[in-house]
Design a protein around this motif. Structure first.
Motif, PDB file in Angstrom:
ATOM      1  N   PHE A  27      36.200 -95.465 136.605  1.00 54.60           N
ATOM      2  CA  PHE A  27      35.716 -94.171 137.114  1.00 54.60           C
ATOM      3  C   PHE A  27      34.526 -93.882 136.174  1.00 54.60           C
ATOM      4  O   PHE A  27      34.383 -93.948 135.217  1.00 54.60           O
ATOM      5  CB  PHE A  27      36.916 -92.989 136.480  1.00 54.60           C
ATOM      6  N   PRO A  62      48.414 -89.196 139.917  1.00 52.92           N
ATOM      7  CA  PRO A  62      47.521 -87.982 140.494  1.00 52.92           C
ATOM      8  C   PRO A  62      46.391 -87.856 139.675  1.00 52.92           C
ATOM      9  O   PRO A  62      46.186 -88.438 138.451  1.00 52.92           O
ATOM     10  CB  PRO A  62      48.381 -87.176 140.140  1.00 52.92           C
ATOM     11  N   PRO A  63      45.087 -87.326 140.022  1.00 52.12           N
ATOM     12  CA  PRO A  63      44.199 -87.143 139.287  1.00 52.12           C
ATOM     13  C   PRO A  63      44.367 -86.144 138.145  1.00 52.12           C
ATOM     14  O   PRO A  63      45.478 -85.242 138.205  1.00 52.12           O
ATOM     15  CB  PRO A  63      43.026 -86.348 140.128  1.00 52.12           C
ATOM     16  N   TYR A 114      33.379 -87.477 138.890  1.00 57.36           N
ATOM     17  CA  TYR A 114      33.787 -86.741 139.925  1.00 57.36           C
ATOM     18  C   TYR A 114      33.125 -85.287 140.209  1.00 57.36           C
ATOM     19  O   TYR A 114      32.829 -84.651 139.656  1.00 57.36           O
ATOM     20  CB  TYR A 114      35.471 -86.249 139.509  1.00 57.36           C
ATOM     21  N   PRO A 163      33.243 -81.382 137.162  1.00 55.08           N
ATOM     22  CA  PRO A 163      33.916 -81.029 135.849  1.00 55.08           C
ATOM     23  C   PRO A 163      34.143 -82.143 134.709  1.00 55.08           C
ATOM     24  O   PRO A 163      34.284 -82.030 133.610  1.00 55.08           O
ATOM     25  CB  PRO A 163      35.199 -80.507 136.370  1.00 55.08           C
ATOM     26  N   ASP A 164      33.906 -83.581 135.441  1.00 51.19           N
ATOM     27  CA  ASP A 164      34.197 -84.555 134.375  1.00 51.19           C
ATOM     28  C   ASP A 164      33.359 -85.546 134.503  1.00 51.19           C
ATOM     29  O   ASP A 164      32.871 -86.142 135.548  1.00 51.19           O
ATOM     30  CB  ASP A 164      35.770 -85.081 134.646  1.00 51.19           C
ATOM     31  N   TYR A 178      32.784 -94.893 141.458  1.00 47.93           N
ATOM     32  CA  TYR A 178      33.304 -95.699 140.577  1.00 47.93           C
ATOM     33  C   TYR A 178      32.414 -96.970 140.496  1.00 47.93           C
ATOM     34  O   TYR A 178      31.626 -97.252 141.426  1.00 47.93           O
ATOM     35  CB  TYR A 178      34.421 -96.242 141.250  1.00 47.93           C
ATOM     36  N   THR A 201      40.872 -82.275 135.327  1.00 49.73           N
ATOM     37  CA  THR A 201      39.447 -82.290 135.572  1.00 49.73           C
ATOM     38  C   THR A 201      39.146 -83.163 136.892  1.00 49.73           C
ATOM     39  O   THR A 201      37.842 -83.377 137.049  1.00 49.73           O
ATOM     40  CB  THR A 201      38.814 -82.681 134.192  1.00 49.73           C
ATOM     41  N   GLY A 202      40.038 -83.664 137.468  1.00 48.69           N
ATOM     42  CA  GLY A 202      39.576 -84.260 138.807  1.00 48.69           C
ATOM     43  C   GLY A 202      39.669 -85.688 138.485  1.00 48.69           C
ATOM     44  O   GLY A 202      39.189 -86.605 139.429  1.00 48.69           O
ATOM     45  N   LYS A 203      39.894 -86.470 137.380  1.00 47.43           N
ATOM     46  CA  LYS A 203      39.484 -87.728 137.071  1.00 47.43           C
ATOM     47  C   LYS A 203      40.664 -88.447 137.545  1.00 47.43           C
ATOM     48  O   LYS A 203      41.810 -88.483 137.152  1.00 47.43           O
ATOM     49  CB  LYS A 203      39.514 -87.998 135.506  1.00 47.43           C
ATOM     50  N   LEU A 204      40.241 -89.418 138.315  1.00 47.62           N
ATOM     51  CA  LEU A 204      41.323 -90.021 139.053  1.00 47.62           C
ATOM     52  C   LEU A 204      41.121 -91.786 138.880  1.00 47.62           C
ATOM     53  O   LEU A 204      40.155 -92.186 139.184  1.00 47.62           O
ATOM     54  CB  LEU A 204      41.065 -89.958 140.707  1.00 47.62           C
ATOM     55  N   ILE A 205      42.098 -92.421 138.225  1.00 44.26           N
ATOM     56  CA  ILE A 205      41.998 -93.593 137.640  1.00 44.26           C
ATOM     57  C   ILE A 205      42.864 -94.524 138.630  1.00 44.26           C
ATOM     58  O   ILE A 205      43.902 -94.176 139.241  1.00 44.26           O
ATOM     59  CB  ILE A 205      42.447 -93.856 136.114  1.00 44.26           C
ATOM     60  N   PHE A 206      42.737 -95.818 138.611  1.00 41.86           N
ATOM     61  CA  PHE A 206      43.522 -96.913 139.276  1.00 41.86           C
ATOM     62  C   PHE A 206      43.797 -97.912 138.339  1.00 41.86           C
ATOM     63  O   PHE A 206      43.356 -98.217 137.139  1.00 41.86           O
ATOM     64  CB  PHE A 206      42.746 -97.319 140.282  1.00 41.86           C
ATOM     65  N   TYR A 220      33.899 -89.038 144.405  1.00 42.46           N
ATOM     66  CA  TYR A 220      34.148 -89.869 143.427  1.00 42.46           C
ATOM     67  C   TYR A 220      33.074 -90.925 143.198  1.00 42.46           C
ATOM     68  O   TYR A 220      32.919 -91.433 144.415  1.00 42.46           O
ATOM     69  CB  TYR A 220      35.538 -90.410 143.353  1.00 42.46           C
TER      70      TYR A 220
END
Lengths: 112, 115
Positions: free
Chosen positions: B45, A93-94, B48, B55-56, B35, A97-102, B33
């Motif tokens: 990343f 999950p993100p 976002y 916010p990030d 990337y 702060t919404g940061k979504l990593i893979f 997003y």
């Protein structure tokens, strides 16, 4: 720090066999994991989401498991076909702060 | 639109020039997003957006990189004074509202080559 790790080595299997890819996570407890497929030169495409309270989820020839004890998700493709050759990515999950990593992704090569 | 649209699909630029990459998310998607993916590498990343707010911004590699989103829709990623190490595919993605469990939809990417 929180980490998502996938085997960076390519997985080569024979057509018809079952492919198993691994996604390991450390230093946190994701509520779910998502799996994506990426073909060369294309953007990733969503495949499956499995929640922490689901042991297993299936979609056609795909099966995903989630083991919170081992901190691991396994992604299986049964009766594999050359068309399944691609890179498979997992994602938690993100962050708040919404940061979504893979994960780095594992490349699967199915040989005819 | 039907999917996430990115432009240009390919861009070759000279070192030191500025480039602007555009992303048009799926209509109604508030989360966006960016990337970066270098050849043979994983997704890195960058930033976002939730609506027009970011916010990030921790993923932006340097102060040469900036991004904005206006009207809660189209976003632009700007790279100033491009360097050869900026060569990569820049992928944009959107989701309905960025909350947990939302499916992320990716565009086909903007391939940037800095010569």
């Amino acid at each position: 720090s929180q980490k998502i790790e996938q085997n960076s080595e390519a997985l080569n299997i024979q057509e018809g066999k079952t492919a198993t890819l691994t996604c390991n996570y450390t230093n946190y407890s994701p509520a779910y994991l998502q799996w994506y497929r990426q073909d060369p030169g294309r953007g990733p495409v969503f495949l499956l989401l499995i929640r922490e309270n689901e042991k297993e989820k299936r979609k056609e020839r795909l099966k995903v498991t989630f083991d919170t004890t081992l901190k691991q998700s396994l992604f299986h493709i049964t009766a594999s076909q050359p068309a399944d050759s691609a890179t498979y990515l997992c994602a938690p999950p993100p962050s708040n702060t919404g940061k979504l990593i893979f994960g780095q992704g594992t490349t699967l090569q199915v040989k005819p | 639109g039907a999917g996430v649209s990115q432009s240009p699909s390919n861009k070759v630029t000279e070192k030191g020039k500025d480039v602007e990459l555009r992303c048009d998310p799926i209509s109604g998607h508030t989360a966006l997003y960016w990337y970066r993916q270098s050849l043979g590498q994983g997704l890195e990343f960058l930033i976002y957006f939730q609506g027009n707010s970011a916010p990030d911004k921790s993923g932006l590699p340097s102060d040469r990189f900036s991004a904005e989103r206006t009207g809660g829709s189209v976003s632009t990623l700007t790279i100033q004074r491009t360097q050869q190490e900026d060569s990569a595919v820049y992928l944009c993605a959107s989701s309905y509202d960025g909350s947990s469990g939302n499916t992320i939809y990716f565009g086909e990417g903007s391939w940037l080559t800095v010569v």
